[in-house]
Design a protein around this motif. Structure first.
Motif, PDB file in Angstrom:
ATOM      1  N   VAL A  99       0.857  -1.180   0.000  1.00  0.00           N
ATOM      2  CA  VAL A  99       0.000   0.000   0.000  1.00  0.00           C
ATOM      3  C   VAL A  99       0.896   1.233   0.000  1.00  0.00           C
ATOM      4  O   VAL A  99       1.956   1.241   0.621  1.00  0.00           O
ATOM      5  N   ALA A 100       0.485   2.265  -0.735  1.00  0.00           N
ATOM      6  CA  ALA A 100       1.231   3.518  -0.812  1.00  0.00           C
ATOM      7  C   ALA A 100       0.242   4.666  -0.852  1.00  0.00           C
ATOM      8  O   ALA A 100      -0.875   4.527  -1.375  1.00  0.00           O
ATOM      9  N   ALA A 101       0.640   5.818  -0.320  1.00  0.00           N
ATOM     10  CA  ALA A 101      -0.234   6.990  -0.307  1.00  0.00           C
ATOM     11  C   ALA A 101      -0.087   7.762  -1.613  1.00  0.00           C
ATOM     12  O   ALA A 101       1.026   8.102  -2.017  1.00  0.00           O
ATOM     13  N   LEU A 102      -1.212   8.035  -2.279  1.00  0.00           N
ATOM     14  CA  LEU A 102      -1.202   8.855  -3.486  1.00  0.00           C
ATOM     15  C   LEU A 102      -1.318  10.330  -3.127  1.00  0.00           C
ATOM     16  O   LEU A 102      -0.646  11.186  -3.691  1.00  0.00           O
TER      17      LEU A 102
ATOM     18  N   ALA B 149       4.680   2.502  -6.546  1.00  0.00           N
ATOM     19  CA  ALA B 149       5.399   3.761  -6.347  1.00  0.00           C
ATOM     20  C   ALA B 149       4.579   4.883  -6.961  1.00  0.00           C
ATOM     21  O   ALA B 149       4.155   4.791  -8.115  1.00  0.00           O
ATOM     22  N   CYS B 150       4.322   5.934  -6.186  1.00  0.00           N
ATOM     23  CA  CYS B 150       3.498   7.050  -6.637  1.00  0.00           C
ATOM     24  C   CYS B 150       4.380   8.241  -7.011  1.00  0.00           C
ATOM     25  O   CYS B 150       5.399   8.498  -6.366  1.00  0.00           O
ATOM     26  N   ILE B 151       3.967   8.961  -8.048  1.00  0.00           N
ATOM     27  CA  ILE B 151       4.652  10.192  -8.433  1.00  0.00           C
ATOM     28  C   ILE B 151       4.169  11.316  -7.527  1.00  0.00           C
ATOM     29  O   ILE B 151       2.962  11.532  -7.376  1.00  0.00           O
ATOM     30  N   HIS B 152       5.104  12.036  -6.924  1.00  0.00           N
ATOM     31  CA  HIS B 152       4.779  13.077  -5.945  1.00  0.00           C
ATOM     32  C   HIS B 152       3.899  14.158  -6.566  1.00  0.00           C
ATOM     33  O   HIS B 152       4.158  14.642  -7.665  1.00  0.00           O
TER      34      HIS B 152
ATOM     35  N   PHE C 284       3.058   3.800 -10.387  1.00  0.00           N
ATOM     36  CA  PHE C 284       3.616   2.615 -11.040  1.00  0.00           C
ATOM     37  C   PHE C 284       3.298   1.378 -10.207  1.00  0.00           C
ATOM     38  O   PHE C 284       3.200   1.447  -8.979  1.00  0.00           O
ATOM     39  N   SER C 285       3.182   0.247 -10.884  1.00  0.00           N
ATOM     40  CA  SER C 285       3.010  -1.034 -10.194  1.00  0.00           C
ATOM     41  C   SER C 285       3.992  -2.042 -10.770  1.00  0.00           C
ATOM     42  O   SER C 285       4.280  -2.035 -11.972  1.00  0.00           O
ATOM     43  N   ALA C 286       4.513  -2.886  -9.893  1.00  0.00           N
ATOM     44  CA  ALA C 286       5.403  -3.973 -10.309  1.00  0.00           C
ATOM     45  C   ALA C 286       4.755  -5.290  -9.921  1.00  0.00           C
ATOM     46  O   ALA C 286       3.939  -5.357  -9.001  1.00  0.00           O
ATOM     47  N   SER C 287       5.159  -6.354 -10.614  1.00  0.00           N
ATOM     48  CA  SER C 287       4.462  -7.625 -10.428  1.00  0.00           C
ATOM     49  C   SER C 287       5.402  -8.810 -10.575  1.00  0.00           C
ATOM     50  O   SER C 287       6.513  -8.702 -11.103  1.00  0.00           O
ATOM     51  N   ARG C 288       4.886  -9.950 -10.134  1.00  0.00           N
ATOM     52  CA  ARG C 288       5.588 -11.211 -10.359  1.00  0.00           C
ATOM     53  C   ARG C 288       5.583 -11.622 -11.835  1.00  0.00           C
ATOM     54  O   ARG C 288       6.278 -12.565 -12.211  1.00  0.00           O
TER      55      ARG C 288
END
Length: 365
Positions: free
Chosen positions: A66-69, A108-111, A117-121
């Motif tokens: 989880v990340a804050a946008l 990872a969110c752009i400030h 962005f999202s990364a995956s298996r």
């Protein structure tokens, strides 16, 4: 809606609980509370927790990250292969993004932006726009194994990715082209973050090493002293002067967070020990929360701890029993934390100053 079994009675030992550090005499506040003394005469006092709300769930399976946008919205991903933007203040899903073929590993969110962005298996990285189409705005393909690190440059023009394939790749965000590639034997990346206002990227690895990379040519700038356990996560302070790394472990062996100097000395400053299983995530809390600098950690032992950054003293422990391993931690706003878990989705936690510095769960989604 109250969680089952959490209304009209005190939480028994196997349910949600909290502890805080207290000096001096043992003060009994709750009839059925339990206490544990420390050798330094600091006690941990059992705190009664208030019932939390059940919001509409963000995911149908375990949440990995989880990340804050922004101060209202968070972005999360997990085993359901879906990236979700969620308004944690209203308890509603804003938008779902589908495109990955396997579990989401990093966000990872752009400030100050609606892009992330999202990364995956599935070895892919995808760029999304909250106000754009439901299709990825950009795709980044270049790793041979699961992508386990994402870091966005301060000016949002570059993206650095890392993988269990021992490589780091530097990308042009606008074109999607790979600019640089670096590979180090046995460098199985676990996490990455960009140092604010600097060209440097911090990276942790399963080889127990923390590395600092110069994005100008993607050259290794510094290697920190090797730890005794796998380093699972890293976070850089807002001023870029210090960073925290986390260790895996079991039964209290390892299971710590470490504060490092990022300036000239680059020495270890402090360690934070008290978890009993792998520490999966750590964050610097906003200075507005307390007169002292505070960090927070989340662990596979179902606990979130707040620490005095300078002394290493544990200020408060929140137990989220039943949540399964806690997988990710993010600062929502100046008084709120978002904590992803294996079994119960995402927990909204709030810092409470009514009886000192405490942490309580207010919602689950």
């Amino acid at each position: 809606m109250l969680l089952p079994g959490r209304h009209l009675r005190l939480a028994p030992p196997e349910t949600l609980c909290g502890y805080r550090a207290v000096m001096g005499k043992l003060q009994s506040r709750l009839k059925h509370s339990t206490y544990r003394y420390r050798p330094d005469a600091i006690t941990e006092e059992r705190i009664q927790t208030r019932a939390s709300q059940d919001y509409s769930p963000a995911h149908v399976d375990s949440v990995s990250v989880v990340a804050a946008l922004n101060s209202d919205l968070c972005v999360s991903g997990g085993k359901d292969k879906t990236v979700v933007v969620y308004n944690w203040k209203t308890g509603n899903v804003v938008k779902r993004f589908k495109g990955h073929e396997r579990e989401i590993t990093k966000i990872a969110c752009i400030h100050k932006s609606n892009q992330f962005f999202s990364a995956s298996r599935d070895r892919m990285v995808m760029m999304w726009d909250l106000h754009g189409s439901s299709q990825p705005r950009q795709r980044f393909s270049g790793h041979a194994m699961v992508v386990t690190g994402l870091a966005v440059s301060p000016d949002s023009s570059q993206l650095c990715t890392g993988s269990r394939d021992n490589t780091l790749l530097l990308w042009d965000v606008g074109t999607g082209q790979c600019l640089e590639r670096a590979s180090v034997s046995r460098n199985l990346v676990t996490h990455m973050c960009w140092v604010p206002k600097e060209p440097y990227v911090l990276q942790t690895s399963e080889d127990k090493t923390i590395r600092l990379w110069d994005s100008r040519g993607l050259q290794m700038a510094h290697t920190f002293p090797t730890k005794q356990h796998i380093q699972t996560y890293c976070e850089v302070s807002e001023d870029g002067h210090t960073c925290i790394s986390c260790s895996n472990g079991f039964g209290g062996e390892g299971c710590e967070a470490t504060l490092w100097d990022l300036r000239q000395t680059r020495n270890k400053i402090c360690e934070y020990k008290g978890h009993f299983q792998t520490v999966a995530s750590c964050v610097f809390l906003p200075r507005a929360l307390s007169l002292m600098p505070v960090i927070a950690t989340s662990s596979h032992d179902c606990k979130v701890k707040m620490w005095n950054q300078d002394t290493g003293a544990c200020l408060f422990t929140l137990c989220l029993d039943g949540s399964g391993p806690l997988t990710s931690l993010a600062v929502g706003d100046t008084i709120s934390l978002l904590c992803a878990s294996f079994s119960r989705g995402i927990h909204l936690l709030r810092v409470d100053h009514s009886r000192g510095l405490e942490l309580r769960e207010v919602a689950v989604f």
